[in-house]
Design a protein around this motif. Structure first.
Motif, PDB file in Angstrom:
ATOM      1  N   LEU A   1      -6.496  11.115 -12.970  1.00  0.00           N
ATOM      2  CA  LEU A   1      -6.668  10.110 -11.911  1.00  0.00           C
ATOM      3  C   LEU A   1      -5.398   9.921 -11.088  1.00  0.00           C
ATOM      4  N   LEU A   2      -4.254  10.112 -11.716  1.00  0.00           N
ATOM      5  CA  LEU A   2      -3.002  10.017 -10.949  1.00  0.00           C
ATOM      6  C   LEU A   2      -2.977  11.042  -9.822  1.00  0.00           C
ATOM      7  N   ASP A   3      -3.590  12.174 -10.078  1.00  0.00           N
ATOM      8  CA  ASP A   3      -3.593  13.248  -9.070  1.00  0.00           C
ATOM      9  C   ASP A   3      -4.761  13.163  -8.104  1.00  0.00           C
ATOM     10  N   SER A   4      -5.910  12.591  -8.583  1.00  0.00           N
ATOM     11  CA  SER A   4      -7.133  12.665  -7.764  1.00  0.00           C
ATOM     12  C   SER A   4      -7.573  11.350  -7.142  1.00  0.00           C
ATOM     13  N   CYS A   5      -7.066  10.222  -7.621  1.00  0.00           N
ATOM     14  CA  CYS A   5      -7.575   8.914  -7.143  1.00  0.00           C
ATOM     15  C   CYS A   5      -6.432   8.067  -6.572  1.00  0.00           C
ATOM     16  N   PRO A   6      -6.350   7.920  -5.261  1.00  0.00           N
ATOM     17  CA  PRO A   6      -5.268   7.139  -4.637  1.00  0.00           C
ATOM     18  C   PRO A   6      -5.231   5.681  -5.097  1.00  0.00           C
ATOM     19  N   ILE A   7      -6.425   5.077  -5.300  1.00  0.00           N
ATOM     20  CA  ILE A   7      -6.466   3.666  -5.707  1.00  0.00           C
ATOM     21  C   ILE A   7      -5.866   3.507  -7.101  1.00  0.00           C
ATOM     22  N   TYR A   8      -6.208   4.415  -8.021  1.00  0.00           N
ATOM     23  CA  TYR A   8      -5.657   4.342  -9.383  1.00  0.00           C
ATOM     24  C   TYR A   8      -4.149   4.569  -9.354  1.00  0.00           C
ATOM     25  N   ARG A   9      -3.722   5.542  -8.555  1.00  0.00           N
ATOM     26  CA  ARG A   9      -2.281   5.818  -8.475  1.00  0.00           C
ATOM     27  C   ARG A   9      -1.530   4.607  -7.914  1.00  0.00           C
ATOM     28  N   GLU A  10      -2.138   3.934  -6.947  1.00  0.00           N
ATOM     29  CA  GLU A  10      -1.518   2.732  -6.372  1.00  0.00           C
ATOM     30  C   GLU A  10      -1.364   1.637  -7.426  1.00  0.00           C
ATOM     31  N   ILE A  11      -2.416   1.461  -8.248  1.00  0.00           N
ATOM     32  CA  ILE A  11      -2.349   0.460  -9.325  1.00  0.00           C
ATOM     33  C   ILE A  11      -1.275   0.848 -10.337  1.00  0.00           C
ATOM     34  N   ALA A  12      -1.251   2.145 -10.699  1.00  0.00           N
ATOM     35  CA  ALA A  12      -0.289   2.619 -11.696  1.00  0.00           C
ATOM     36  C   ALA A  12       1.152   2.476 -11.195  1.00  0.00           C
ATOM     37  N   GLU A  13       1.380   2.803  -9.944  1.00  0.00           N
ATOM     38  CA  GLU A  13       2.741   2.706  -9.390  1.00  0.00           C
ATOM     39  C   GLU A  13       3.231   1.266  -9.330  1.00  0.00           C
ATOM     40  N   SER A  14       2.290   0.322  -9.197  1.00  0.00           N
ATOM     41  CA  SER A  14       2.689  -1.088  -9.138  1.00  0.00           C
ATOM     42  C   SER A  14       3.044  -1.637 -10.522  1.00  0.00           C
ATOM     43  N   GLN A  15       2.669  -0.913 -11.585  1.00  0.00           N
ATOM     44  CA  GLN A  15       2.878  -1.420 -12.940  1.00  0.00           C
ATOM     45  C   GLN A  15       3.835  -0.573 -13.771  1.00  0.00           C
ATOM     46  N   LEU A  16       3.916   0.729 -13.496  1.00  0.00           N
ATOM     47  CA  LEU A  16       4.711   1.632 -14.322  1.00  0.00           C
ATOM     48  C   LEU A  16       5.944   2.114 -13.579  1.00  0.00           C
ATOM     49  N   SER A  17       6.968   2.441 -14.333  1.00  0.00           N
ATOM     50  CA  SER A  17       8.188   3.009 -13.735  1.00  0.00           C
ATOM     51  C   SER A  17       7.961   4.492 -13.408  1.00  0.00           C
ATOM     52  N   LYS A  18       8.853   5.066 -12.640  1.00  0.00           N
ATOM     53  CA  LYS A  18       8.730   6.475 -12.261  1.00  0.00           C
ATOM     54  C   LYS A  18       8.732   7.364 -13.508  1.00  0.00           C
ATOM     55  N   GLU A  19       9.550   7.009 -14.489  1.00  0.00           N
ATOM     56  CA  GLU A  19       9.617   7.804 -15.720  1.00  0.00           C
ATOM     57  C   GLU A  19       8.290   7.763 -16.470  1.00  0.00           C
ATOM     58  N   GLU A  20       7.669   6.580 -16.501  1.00  0.00           N
ATOM     59  CA  GLU A  20       6.386   6.445 -17.201  1.00  0.00           C
ATOM     60  C   GLU A  20       5.282   7.207 -16.480  1.00  0.00           C
ATOM     61  N   LEU A  21       5.347   7.223 -15.129  1.00  0.00           N
ATOM     62  CA  LEU A  21       4.348   7.944 -14.357  1.00  0.00           C
ATOM     63  C   LEU A  21       4.451   9.450 -14.571  1.00  0.00           C
ATOM     64  N   GLU A  22       5.654   9.914 -14.741  1.00  0.00           N
ATOM     65  CA  GLU A  22       5.881  11.355 -14.870  1.00  0.00           C
ATOM     66  C   GLU A  22       5.807  11.828 -16.317  1.00  0.00           C
TER      67      GLU A  22
END
Length: 576
Positions: A554-575
């Motif tokens: 979903l991080l790669d395919s869903c912009p809405i999910y990525r937006e939610i994730a970026e608002s809650q997780l750090s760059k290290e956690e996302l990667e």
């Protein structure tokens, strides 16, 4: 008053006894004036001691008959009225258990409480008056008027003049009281609603310094209810003094006329005494009978309000030939499901499809109002879908017996609710016959065992109403333990970890993963960190599925999910 007749039929024996007692009491009350009249005219005036003793014994026997009759009337009327209000409340409660969320929203919880308590109490009062007064007074009125006419036709004209005035007064009071009673009961509904809001929302009220505002709001509702009540009580309080004024005027006229008749020798003293007694019985019985008509409009309003609850047809009900179990596959399938609230203008869920099997964890995430909680409320049939189908173990949920369907589900609501009672009782609410080791096991899985062990009475520690003596996180963990002890096929967590700290949340999820490996787990969450390990994540937006997959997909395919994730997780956690 079909409602009253329906319940009165259940107590025919007591009503029959009540009628016999009424006849006995009426015979005694109406027989005594005749005995007194004969005693005065034939015994006292003639100084016949034997006759006096004889009539005295007769009067004693008649008085005993009247006393026994009065006791039986009081017993039967009290028993029947008390049992009827008990039955009404039981029936309302049982009926309310069949209501869906739609019916609760239609009536309102405060109004349902008022109808169950206050309206039922009014019907109890009316039934009591009905059995004590409505059966007795017509007999007293008819026989008293007959005896009045028989005693002195000329004096009976006084009662003839009083009766139309009394009837007119009864009609006016009954007609005036009905709209006032309606306003009073609606005012009670509003008063109950504001009281409940203030008691449950006391922390919010204090936090926003709205004490004065809420006090004014309650005072306004209370004043409105008091105004209606005062009007009704004033109206009722006028009736009795007005009656006695009319009665005393009638007696004064009787004395004036009877003095001339006695002087002329056409009326004896004993007859005058008997006439006064019969006149009092006739007039007083009419006043008492009028109370039935005065109370009837108020009781009718209460009966209508209760009948509305009992007549309401639940939207969600069992099918004619319900299925008790499915194929045992432990599957959940949403097949093109759409849903619109009964009073809604547009669907809140559109074409939802997904499938889950044994061991799967399906998470739902999305913005507020995207339909996450609505979606999971469809599974236990709190609401029925508009189109499509939901299948559990291969069977459409609308074909299941409701209890059988809900036994398959362990539901942990968004707002953790505990009941007054011990911790043991609250956990066993999920499975009433759970062994103590099962209760302890579920508490350990839910990370509740440690704080329970610190309590003075441990699992026997009492929980206050609404769980007010435990923290929000502890309430959530006890709610989770309540679902775990049930060992259901489907676990539904409706944002049930929001009050937990990250450490407790992580430990609880780790234990749940092992505990629920033979079941389906559905999670509604706001925190991405809580659902990263889910088998499938479904992203909702405005009631539609806009993304399905694992966290990484979903991080790669869903912009809405990525937006939610970026608002809650750090760059290290996302990667990571």
């Amino acid at each position: 008053m079909k409602l009253m007749l329906h319940y009165l039929k259940r107590y025919k024996i007591y009503i029959f006894l009540n009628i016999l007692a009424v006849l006995g009491f009426a015979a005694a009350e109406l027989g005594i004036p005749t005995i007194v009249s004969k005693l005065i005219d034939n015994g006292i005036i003639l100084n016949d001691k034997a006759y006096i003793y004889k009539m005295g014994l007769v009067m004693l026997a008649v008085s005993l008959l009247g006393g026994v009759g009065n006791i039986v009337i009081a017993y039967c009327s009290s028993r029947v009225s008390s049992n009827i209000v008990r039955d009404i409340r039981n029936d309302i409660f049982r009926k309310s258990q069949d209501y869906s969320h739609t019916e609760y929203n239609k009536f309102g919880v405060s109004s349902m409480i008022t109808r169950t308590t206050n309206d039922a109490f009014i019907l109890m009062q009316f039934t009591n008056i009905l059995l004590r007064t409505a059966l007795l007074t017509p007999i007293m009125i008819v026989i008293s008027i007959f005896m009045v006419i028989r005693t002195s036709l000329s004096l009976s004209m006084v009662i003839g003049a009083c009766i139309p005035v009394l009837c007119l007064g009864i009609y006016l009071v009954a007609r005036t009281s009905k709209p006032i009673s309606d306003r009073q009961q609606k005012g009670m509904d509003r008063l109950n609603r504001i009281t409940r809001e203030n008691l449950t929302g006391v922390r919010v009220i204090r936090a926003f310094c709205k004490d004065a505002y809420e006090a004014r709001r309650f005072s306004d509702a209370n004043e409105e209810y008091a105004r209606s009540s005062k009007k009704l009580f004033k109206l009722m309080s006028v009736t009795q003094p007005a009656f006695f004024l009319l009665l005393n005027l009638g007696i004064a006229v009787v004395f004036i006329l009877s003095s001339r008749l006695i002087d002329m020798g056409t009326l004896q003293v004993g007859q005058l005494v008997a006439f006064q007694e019969y006149m009092f019985h006739a007039m007083f019985s009419m006043m008492m009978f009028s109370m039935v008509f005065i109370m009837y409009p108020r009781a009718e309003i209460s009966a209508v309000r209760i009948q509305e609850l009992l007549d309401e047809k639940p939207i969600i009900k069992n099918p004619k030939n319900p299925v008790e179990d499915g194929d045992g596959s432990t599957t959940l399938i949403f097949d093109h499901v759409s849903f619109q609230y009964p009073d809604g203008e547009a669907p809140v869920l559109h074409d939802i499809s997904f499938a889950a099997g044994k061991g799967d964890t399906v998470a739902f995430i999305g913005s507020t109002g995207s339909g996450k909680s609505t979606l999971i409320n469809l599974i236990p049939r709190f609401y029925d879908i508009s189109t499509g189908s939901i299948r559990v173990d291969g069977v459409d949920i609308r074909k299941y017996d409701l209890k059988a369907l809900r036994r398959k589900i362990g539901f942990i609501p968004q707002k953790a609710l505990l009941f007054s009672g011990s911790i043991n009782e609250n956990i066993r609410y999920g499975k009433h016959n759970a062994a103590q080791n099962e209760v302890v096991h579920s508490a350990k899985i839910a990370e509740a065992y440690d704080f329970i062990s610190e309590k003075p009475h441990q699992f026997d520690e009492m929980i206050e109403e609404g769980g007010s003596n435990v923290s929000g996180g502890q309430r959530q963990r006890l709610s989770i333990a309540r679902a775990i002890v049930r060992k259901p096929e489907i676990y539904i967590f409706d944002d049930s970890f929001s009050a937990l700290d990250f450490k407790t949340d992580a430990k609880l999820r780790q234990k749940l993963k092992v505990e629920t490996k033979e079941a389906i787990t559905l999670i509604v969450a706001q925190r991405v960190s809580s659902i990263m390990d889910a088998t499938k994540i479904i992203v909702l937006n405005e009631g539609m599925v806009v993304g399905t997959g694992t966290h990484r997909e979903l991080l790669d395919s869903c912009p809405i999910y990525r937006e939610i994730a970026e608002s809650q997780l750090s760059k290290e956690e996302l990667e990571a």
